[in-house]
Design a protein around this motif. Sequence first.
Motif, PDB file in Angstrom:
ATOM      1  N   GLN A 116      -1.123  -0.755  -5.071  1.00  9.91           N
ATOM      2  CA  GLN A 116      -1.144  -0.588  -3.622  1.00  9.91           C
ATOM      3  C   GLN A 116      -2.091  -1.594  -2.981  1.00  9.91           C
ATOM      4  OE1 GLN A 116       0.423   1.344  -1.429  1.00  9.91           O
ATOM      5  NE2 GLN A 116       1.631   2.572  -2.862  1.00  9.91           N
ATOM      6  N   VAL A 117      -1.695  -2.025  -1.787  1.00  7.29           N
ATOM      7  CA  VAL A 117      -2.501  -2.972  -1.014  1.00  7.29           C
ATOM      8  C   VAL A 117      -2.660  -2.397   0.381  1.00  7.29           C
ATOM      9  CG1 VAL A 117      -2.559  -5.269   0.006  1.00  7.29           C
ATOM     10  CG2 VAL A 117      -1.739  -4.969  -2.350  1.00  7.29           C
ATOM     11  N   GLN A 118      -3.869  -2.487   0.914  1.00  7.93           N
ATOM     12  CA  GLN A 118      -4.127  -2.074   2.285  1.00  7.93           C
ATOM     13  C   GLN A 118      -4.529  -3.301   3.102  1.00  7.93           C
ATOM     14  OE1 GLN A 118      -5.991  -0.356  -0.355  1.00  7.93           O
ATOM     15  NE2 GLN A 118      -4.078   0.800  -0.564  1.00  7.93           N
ATOM     16  N   GLY A 142      -7.539  -3.181  -2.221  1.00  6.67           N
ATOM     17  CA  GLY A 142      -6.670  -2.577  -3.219  1.00  6.67           C
ATOM     18  C   GLY A 142      -6.354  -3.583  -4.311  1.00  6.67           C
ATOM     19  N   ASP A 143      -5.136  -3.547  -4.820  1.00  5.85           N
ATOM     20  CA  ASP A 143      -4.743  -4.447  -5.907  1.00  5.85           C
ATOM     21  C   ASP A 143      -4.259  -5.777  -5.341  1.00  5.85           C
ATOM     22  OD1 ASP A 143      -2.625  -4.044  -8.886  1.00  5.85           O
ATOM     23  OD2 ASP A 143      -4.154  -5.510  -8.329  1.00  5.85           O
ATOM     24  N   THR A 144      -5.208  -6.565  -4.842  1.00  6.65           N
ATOM     25  CA  THR A 144      -4.867  -7.804  -4.141  1.00  6.65           C
ATOM     26  C   THR A 144      -4.319  -8.883  -5.078  1.00  6.65           C
ATOM     27  OG1 THR A 144      -7.158  -8.546  -4.323  1.00  6.65           O
ATOM     28  CG2 THR A 144      -6.530  -7.378  -2.310  1.00  6.65           C
ATOM     29  N   ARG A 145      -4.455  -8.700  -6.377  1.00  6.72           N
ATOM     30  CA  ARG A 145      -3.877  -9.668  -7.320  1.00  6.72           C
ATOM     31  C   ARG A 145      -2.354  -9.699  -7.234  1.00  6.72           C
ATOM     32  NH1 ARG A 145      -6.182  -7.123 -12.631  1.00  6.72           N
ATOM     33  NH2 ARG A 145      -5.396  -5.335 -11.446  1.00  6.72           N
ATOM     34  N   ARG A 146      -1.774  -8.654  -6.675  1.00  4.98           N
ATOM     35  CA  ARG A 146      -0.318  -8.558  -6.555  1.00  4.98           C
ATOM     36  C   ARG A 146       0.231  -9.402  -5.391  1.00  4.98           C
ATOM     37  NH1 ARG A 146       1.225  -3.593  -9.302  1.00  4.98           N
ATOM     38  NH2 ARG A 146       3.244  -3.633  -8.243  1.00  4.98           N
ATOM     39  N   ILE A 147      -0.655  -9.891  -4.516  1.00  8.27           N
ATOM     40  CA  ILE A 147      -0.208 -10.572  -3.300  1.00  8.27           C
ATOM     41  C   ILE A 147       0.127 -12.030  -3.594  1.00  8.27           C
ATOM     42  CG2 ILE A 147      -0.857 -11.327  -0.995  1.00  8.27           C
ATOM     43  CD1 ILE A 147      -2.747  -8.927  -0.879  1.00  8.27           C
ATOM     44  N   ASP A 153       4.260  -8.332  -2.284  1.00  7.17           N
ATOM     45  CA  ASP A 153       3.882  -8.002  -3.661  1.00  7.17           C
ATOM     46  C   ASP A 153       4.684  -8.870  -4.623  1.00  7.17           C
ATOM     47  OD1 ASP A 153       3.837  -6.668  -6.238  1.00  7.17           O
ATOM     48  OD2 ASP A 153       3.039  -4.914  -5.211  1.00  7.17           O
ATOM     49  N   ARG A 154       4.010  -9.653  -5.427  1.00  7.54           N
ATOM     50  CA  ARG A 154       4.676 -10.593  -6.320  1.00  7.54           C
ATOM     51  C   ARG A 154       5.465  -9.894  -7.427  1.00  7.54           C
ATOM     52  NH1 ARG A 154       1.718 -14.627  -7.848  1.00  7.54           N
ATOM     53  NH2 ARG A 154      -0.218 -14.229  -6.732  1.00  7.54           N
ATOM     54  N   ILE A 155       5.138  -8.637  -7.711  1.00  2.00           N
ATOM     55  CA  ILE A 155       5.781  -7.923  -8.815  1.00  2.00           C
ATOM     56  C   ILE A 155       6.963  -7.099  -8.324  1.00  2.00           C
ATOM     57  CG2 ILE A 155       5.443  -6.183 -10.612  1.00  2.00           C
ATOM     58  CD1 ILE A 155       2.509  -7.129 -10.713  1.00  2.00           C
ATOM     59  N   THR A 156       6.780  -6.362  -7.236  1.00  2.21           N
ATOM     60  CA  THR A 156       7.833  -5.454  -6.751  1.00  2.21           C
ATOM     61  C   THR A 156       8.599  -5.986  -5.552  1.00  2.21           C
ATOM     62  OG1 THR A 156       6.389  -4.299  -5.212  1.00  2.21           O
ATOM     63  CG2 THR A 156       6.399  -3.513  -7.491  1.00  2.21           C
ATOM     64  N   SER A 157       8.106  -7.055  -4.930  1.00  2.00           N
ATOM     65  CA  SER A 157       8.660  -7.603  -3.683  1.00  2.00           C
ATOM     66  C   SER A 157       8.458  -6.670  -2.499  1.00  2.00           C
ATOM     67  CB  SER A 157      10.151  -7.924  -3.823  1.00  2.00           C
ATOM     68  OG  SER A 157      10.346  -8.921  -4.804  1.00  2.00           O
TER      69      SER A 157
END
Length: 117
Positions: free
Chosen positions: A1-3, A26-31, A99-103
Amino acid sequence: QVQLVESGGGLVQPGGSLRLSCAASGDTRRINVMDWYRQAPGKQRKFVARITSGGITDYADSVHDRFTISRDHNKNMMFLQMNSLKPEDTAVYYCNANDRITSHVYWGQGTQVTVSS
């Protein structure tokens, strides 16, 4: 999750400048890609600017020579420097993150920009 939380909006006179900020947590590595959009009263939300994780930028024609998008990866921040503001720039400005993983696309709550004399 990202906020995402936007800030920096306000009332400015035509020709003035504002700098908007978007803080990610949050999990900003996903951005990967982050965007600015805006929504004027009674109108659809529209694209304003984009920046990739590698720093490649893109702008809407209406702002490309007045707005500058930037990103600070260390602080998980994105910015929109807005110069030569016009009344037609009045809108709620939103940032989003892809999100680079889930779009999935995360959105902030928006910040109001009003350009008026």
